[in-house]
Design a protein around this motif. Structure first.
Motif, PDB file in Angstrom:
ATOM      1  N   TYR A 249      13.332   8.300  -8.205  1.00  0.00           N
ATOM      2  CA  TYR A 249      12.190   7.979  -7.352  1.00  0.00           C
ATOM      3  C   TYR A 249      11.541   9.259  -6.851  1.00  0.00           C
ATOM      4  CZ  TYR A 249      15.157   9.123  -3.331  1.00  0.00           C
ATOM      5  OH  TYR A 249      15.958   9.773  -2.433  1.00  0.00           O
ATOM      6  N   GLY A 250      10.265   9.144  -6.460  1.00  0.00           N
ATOM      7  CA  GLY A 250       9.535  10.284  -5.924  1.00  0.00           C
ATOM      8  C   GLY A 250       8.803   9.883  -4.663  1.00  0.00           C
ATOM      9  N   VAL A 251       7.652  10.512  -4.410  1.00  0.00           N
ATOM     10  CA  VAL A 251       6.854  10.234  -3.219  1.00  0.00           C
ATOM     11  C   VAL A 251       6.022   8.974  -3.435  1.00  0.00           C
ATOM     12  CG1 VAL A 251       5.031  11.114  -1.705  1.00  0.00           C
ATOM     13  CG2 VAL A 251       6.751  12.678  -2.623  1.00  0.00           C
ATOM     14  N   HIS A 252       6.015   8.085  -2.470  1.00  0.00           N
ATOM     15  CA  HIS A 252       5.207   6.859  -2.573  1.00  0.00           C
ATOM     16  C   HIS A 252       3.731   7.240  -2.557  1.00  0.00           C
ATOM     17  CE1 HIS A 252       3.724   2.833  -1.926  1.00  0.00           C
ATOM     18  NE2 HIS A 252       4.962   2.345  -1.929  1.00  0.00           N
ATOM     19  N   ASP A 253       2.945   6.583  -3.391  1.00  0.00           N
ATOM     20  CA  ASP A 253       1.499   6.807  -3.419  1.00  0.00           C
ATOM     21  C   ASP A 253       0.913   6.474  -2.048  1.00  0.00           C
ATOM     22  OD1 ASP A 253      -1.001   7.373  -4.415  1.00  0.00           O
ATOM     23  OD2 ASP A 253      -1.322   5.351  -5.213  1.00  0.00           O
ATOM     24  N   HIS A 254       0.064   7.372  -1.525  1.00  0.00           N
ATOM     25  CA  HIS A 254      -0.413   7.198  -0.154  1.00  0.00           C
ATOM     26  C   HIS A 254      -1.645   8.046   0.119  1.00  0.00           C
ATOM     27  CE1 HIS A 254       1.608  11.056   0.053  1.00  0.00           C
ATOM     28  NE2 HIS A 254       0.978  11.275   1.201  1.00  0.00           N
ATOM     29  N   SER A 255      -2.207   7.855   1.290  1.00  0.00           N
ATOM     30  CA  SER A 255      -3.249   8.734   1.814  1.00  0.00           C
ATOM     31  C   SER A 255      -3.106   8.766   3.328  1.00  0.00           C
ATOM     32  CB  SER A 255      -4.646   8.246   1.415  1.00  0.00           C
ATOM     33  OG  SER A 255      -4.885   6.947   1.935  1.00  0.00           O
ATOM     34  N   ILE A 256      -3.764   9.755   3.960  1.00  0.00           N
ATOM     35  CA  ILE A 256      -3.740   9.880   5.417  1.00  0.00           C
ATOM     36  C   ILE A 256      -5.164   9.687   5.936  1.00  0.00           C
ATOM     37  CG2 ILE A 256      -3.226  11.392   7.366  1.00  0.00           C
ATOM     38  CD1 ILE A 256      -1.221  12.836   5.546  1.00  0.00           C
ATOM     39  N   ARG A 257      -5.326   8.752   6.857  1.00  0.00           N
ATOM     40  CA  ARG A 257      -6.645   8.468   7.427  1.00  0.00           C
ATOM     41  C   ARG A 257      -6.538   8.487   8.952  1.00  0.00           C
ATOM     42  NH1 ARG A 257      -7.382   2.881   4.064  1.00  0.00           N
ATOM     43  NH2 ARG A 257      -7.164   3.729   1.944  1.00  0.00           N
ATOM     44  N   ASN A 258      -7.235   9.411   9.556  1.00  0.00           N
ATOM     45  CA  ASN A 258      -7.270   9.508  11.020  1.00  0.00           C
ATOM     46  C   ASN A 258      -5.868   9.562  11.637  1.00  0.00           C
ATOM     47  OD1 ASN A 258     -10.148   9.281  11.013  1.00  0.00           O
ATOM     48  ND2 ASN A 258      -9.939   7.055  10.804  1.00  0.00           N
ATOM     49  N   GLY A 259      -5.002  10.364  11.018  1.00  0.00           N
ATOM     50  CA  GLY A 259      -3.648  10.532  11.540  1.00  0.00           C
ATOM     51  C   GLY A 259      -2.707   9.386  11.223  1.00  0.00           C
ATOM     52  N   LYS A 260      -3.159   8.422  10.407  1.00  0.00           N
ATOM     53  CA  LYS A 260      -2.317   7.292  10.015  1.00  0.00           C
ATOM     54  C   LYS A 260      -2.004   7.381   8.520  1.00  0.00           C
ATOM     55  CE  LYS A 260      -2.499   5.147  14.031  1.00  0.00           C
ATOM     56  NZ  LYS A 260      -1.307   4.924  14.884  1.00  0.00           N
ATOM     57  N   THR A 261      -0.783   7.009   8.158  1.00  0.00           N
ATOM     58  CA  THR A 261      -0.374   7.021   6.753  1.00  0.00           C
ATOM     59  C   THR A 261      -0.566   5.633   6.151  1.00  0.00           C
ATOM     60  OG1 THR A 261       1.217   8.798   7.086  1.00  0.00           O
ATOM     61  CG2 THR A 261       1.534   7.406   5.154  1.00  0.00           C
ATOM     62  N   ILE A 262      -1.250   5.596   5.016  1.00  0.00           N
ATOM     63  CA  ILE A 262      -1.538   4.343   4.316  1.00  0.00           C
ATOM     64  C   ILE A 262      -0.840   4.376   2.960  1.00  0.00           C
ATOM     65  CG2 ILE A 262      -3.322   2.752   3.528  1.00  0.00           C
ATOM     66  CD1 ILE A 262      -3.565   3.476   6.499  1.00  0.00           C
ATOM     67  N   LEU A 263       0.045   3.408   2.697  1.00  0.00           N
ATOM     68  CA  LEU A 263       0.674   3.288   1.392  1.00  0.00           C
ATOM     69  C   LEU A 263      -0.242   2.520   0.455  1.00  0.00           C
ATOM     70  CD1 LEU A 263       4.347   2.285   2.323  1.00  0.00           C
ATOM     71  CD2 LEU A 263       3.387   4.581   2.018  1.00  0.00           C
ATOM     72  N   HIS A 264      -0.319   2.975  -0.786  1.00  0.00           N
ATOM     73  CA  HIS A 264      -1.091   2.270  -1.807  1.00  0.00           C
ATOM     74  C   HIS A 264      -0.125   1.557  -2.753  1.00  0.00           C
ATOM     75  CE1 HIS A 264      -4.357   4.467  -0.121  1.00  0.00           C
ATOM     76  NE2 HIS A 264      -4.015   5.627  -0.636  1.00  0.00           N
ATOM     77  N   THR A 265      -0.286   0.259  -2.876  1.00  0.00           N
ATOM     78  CA  THR A 265       0.590  -0.532  -3.740  1.00  0.00           C
ATOM     79  C   THR A 265      -0.243  -1.316  -4.742  1.00  0.00           C
ATOM     80  OG1 THR A 265       0.623  -2.574  -2.430  1.00  0.00           O
ATOM     81  CG2 THR A 265       2.111  -0.807  -1.728  1.00  0.00           C
ATOM     82  N   LYS A 266       0.382  -1.696  -5.835  1.00  0.00           N
ATOM     83  CA  LYS A 266      -0.335  -2.412  -6.893  1.00  0.00           C
ATOM     84  C   LYS A 266      -0.647  -3.852  -6.504  1.00  0.00           C
ATOM     85  CE  LYS A 266       1.508   0.328 -10.736  1.00  0.00           C
ATOM     86  NZ  LYS A 266       2.324   0.315 -11.980  1.00  0.00           N
ATOM     87  N   LYS A 267       0.317  -4.529  -5.892  1.00  0.00           N
ATOM     88  CA  LYS A 267       0.137  -5.959  -5.613  1.00  0.00           C
ATOM     89  C   LYS A 267      -0.153  -6.272  -4.149  1.00  0.00           C
ATOM     90  CE  LYS A 267       2.983  -7.605  -9.473  1.00  0.00           C
ATOM     91  NZ  LYS A 267       4.149  -8.449  -9.867  1.00  0.00           N
ATOM     92  N   GLU A 268       0.310  -5.409  -3.253  1.00  0.00           N
ATOM     93  CA  GLU A 268       0.166  -5.698  -1.824  1.00  0.00           C
ATOM     94  C   GLU A 268      -1.053  -5.020  -1.210  1.00  0.00           C
ATOM     95  OE1 GLU A 268       2.194  -7.958  -0.647  1.00  0.00           O
ATOM     96  OE2 GLU A 268       3.157  -7.935  -2.636  1.00  0.00           O
ATOM     97  N   GLY A 269      -1.756  -4.218  -2.016  1.00  0.00           N
ATOM     98  CA  GLY A 269      -2.911  -3.508  -1.493  1.00  0.00           C
ATOM     99  C   GLY A 269      -2.488  -2.338  -0.627  1.00  0.00           C
ATOM    100  N   ASP A 270      -3.332  -1.956   0.330  1.00  0.00           N
ATOM    101  CA  ASP A 270      -3.014  -0.852   1.233  1.00  0.00           C
ATOM    102  C   ASP A 270      -2.167  -1.357   2.403  1.00  0.00           C
ATOM    103  OD1 ASP A 270      -4.443   0.791  -0.375  1.00  0.00           O
ATOM    104  OD2 ASP A 270      -6.147   1.059   0.975  1.00  0.00           O
ATOM    105  N   VAL A 271      -1.137  -0.577   2.728  1.00  0.00           N
ATOM    106  CA  VAL A 271      -0.204  -0.950   3.793  1.00  0.00           C
ATOM    107  C   VAL A 271      -0.108   0.205   4.783  1.00  0.00           C
ATOM    108  CG1 VAL A 271       2.167  -1.618   4.357  1.00  0.00           C
ATOM    109  CG2 VAL A 271       1.130  -2.380   2.195  1.00  0.00           C
ATOM    110  N   GLU A 272      -0.563  -0.021   6.020  1.00  0.00           N
ATOM    111  CA  GLU A 272      -0.468   1.020   7.041  1.00  0.00           C
ATOM    112  C   GLU A 272       0.933   1.012   7.649  1.00  0.00           C
ATOM    113  OE1 GLU A 272      -2.226   1.868  11.474  1.00  0.00           O
ATOM    114  OE2 GLU A 272      -3.721   1.420   9.907  1.00  0.00           O
TER     115      GLU A 272
END
Length: 458
Positions: A249-272
């Motif tokens: 395993y590695g780092v989960h796909d994600h982005s940072i928006r306004n100091g919040k971490t958002i996970l990007h998933t294939k089926k569940e969409g974006d998860v804060e």
């Protein structure tokens, strides 16, 4: 160990994990006795409330004359402990903490989370998810977690047990790494970075403990490993993939928006989520792979993860206002200090970061080990190292100079403090407009008043 065991005596019952084990056994309805030469809070109050606090501090061999069914020996005890000797003379079965946990979980699926860093966080994520889903499980974890009143739980009916697998020694007699004694079915290796120089004198010896752990994975077992860690690959590279499931395993796909971490998933969409930092994004993926192996669906995993706040003292938010945040973290080993410092800076790139690390352990104060900290504080705008000369005296270690620390960290701009009052004065007097504070230590900064510090800054 038979189920009908009724009376257990703990030698060194006041330790963090040992007093939690005592409470867990008391919860099961067993008779629990114990001794220790020092018992501090919160162990003292918790044992007292349960009615199992020793009447006096110290060692009393005559306690063993009651012939308990088993003795559990804590790592804090010395090999010449008088209660241990009496137990040996009376041929009472003696177990280390991990041996006892194994004996109590022989009929369960054992999941052991190992690694130099991240194991507490991975274990706590798994526990949080299973709790949210109402799953029955036992556990042994090295930190107090929100939503759990114990660090240990042992029952007769839970089908699985989640164990934080520490690589440190199991007890003062056998001197075997704890995680070699749990006999896992599913294992995780989150990362390998040399630590515990007093026990493992060089990186190769240390890495070998993880190699042995990996090789203990049984047929039809699973080894989940950090595929981006070179030391992990050296220790746990797939050797018999026909018999064992190897999952990298590695780092989960994600982005940072306004100091919040958002996970990007294939089926569940974006998860804060409430966690942040690259190391935690790896921890999430490790926990997800474990949960998948024990039948947790991805949707349920991410839903539960949304409410996970993190383990105590692992990037734990102490307070914040509109322009500053204070975090406290258990980090003290070089890899942990580096990862935690980078995480806070990356989460708030527009703010100054003041990072304070306390050198408190035998390894961190050892001059042969100090160069491992090279670059660990480079992401901080103001890097501060604190240590207490009294700690060096207590451990009978050679004094460290300010220049030696600067050279070890490869950072000539670090500030060095050896007096907690001076450190507190420095921190309270600086300008905290648009600046964050990160406190990293397994100690207390020689009892610095963190509550007053927080009030002064925020």
């Amino acid at each position: 160990m038979e189920k009908e065991i009724q009376h257990i005596h703990l030698i060194a019952t006041g330790g963090s994990i040992m007093h939690n084990l005592a409470l867990a056994l008391h919860d099961k309805g067993l008779k629990v006795t114990g001794s220790d030469d020092e018992i501090y809070e919160p162990a003292k109050s918790r044992l007292a409330v349960a009615g199992i606090l020793p009447e006096q501090e110290g060692w009393f061999p005559e306690k063993l004359d009651a012939k308990p069914d088993a003795v559990i020996l804590g790592m804090h005890a010395r090999p010449d402990n008088p209660e241990l000797k009496r137990a040996q003379d009376l041929n009472i079965p003696i177990y280390s903490f991990p041996e006892f946990i194994y004996e109590q979980s022989k009929d369960k699926q054992r999941i052991v989370i190992g690694g130099s860093h991240g194991k507490t966080s991975i274990t706590s994520i798994i526990m949080h998810v299973l709790q949210q889903l109402g799953r029955k499980f036992d556990y042994a974890v090295g930190a107090q977690l929100e939503g759990f009143n114990r660090m240990v739980k042992l029952t007769d009916d839970a089908p699985i047990i989640i164990i934080e697998g520490d690589e440190y020694l199991s007890d003062p007699i056998k001197r075997v790494p704890k995680f070699h004694l749990y006999h896992h079915h599913i294992a995780v290796i989150s990362g390998i970075s040399w630590d515990h120089i007093n026990v493992f004198p060089d990186p190769d010896t240390y890495r070998d403990q993880f190699r042995i752990f990996a090789e203990m994975t049984p047929k039809a077992g699973t080894l989940i490993y950090n595929q981006d860690d070179e030391q992990v690959l050296l220790a746990a590279v797939p050797r018999n993939p026909a018999d064992i499931a190897y999952i990298g395993y590695g780092v989960h796909d994600h982005s940072i928006r306004n100091g919040k971490t958002i996970l990007h998933t294939k089926k569940e969409g974006d998860v804060e989520i409430q966690l942040f930092g690259e190391h935690n994004l790896r921890n999430i993926n490790a926990a997800k792979e474990v949960c998948k192996k024990i039948g947790v669906k991805a949707h349920d995993f991410y839903e539960a993860l949304k409410t996970f706040k993190g383990a105590a003292k692992r990037l734990e938010k102490q307070g914040e206002n509109s322009h500053s945040v204070i975090y406290r973290d258990f980090a003290h080993a070089p890899s942990k200090v580096k990862a935690t410092t980078e995480a806070v800076k990356n989460q708030y790139p527009q703010r100054e970061l003041v990072a304070v690390v306390e050198l408190h352990t035998f390894s961190s104060l050892n001059k042969n080990f100090l160069p491992q900290y090279a670059g660990a504080l480079d992401k901080a705008d103001e890097a501060i190292v604190f240590f207490s000369p009294k700690t060096l005296e207590h451990k009978r270690m050679e004094m460290i100079s300010e220049q030696e620390l600067k050279e070890a960290f490869r950072n000539q701009s670090i500030k060095v403090f050896t007096d907690s009052a001076a450190l507190q004065e420095h921190l309270t007097s600086r300008n905290w407009q648009n600046a964050n504070l990160l406190l990293m230590s397994s100690g207390t900064y020689n009892n610095m008043d963190l509550g007053a510090l927080k009030q002064a800054i925020l």
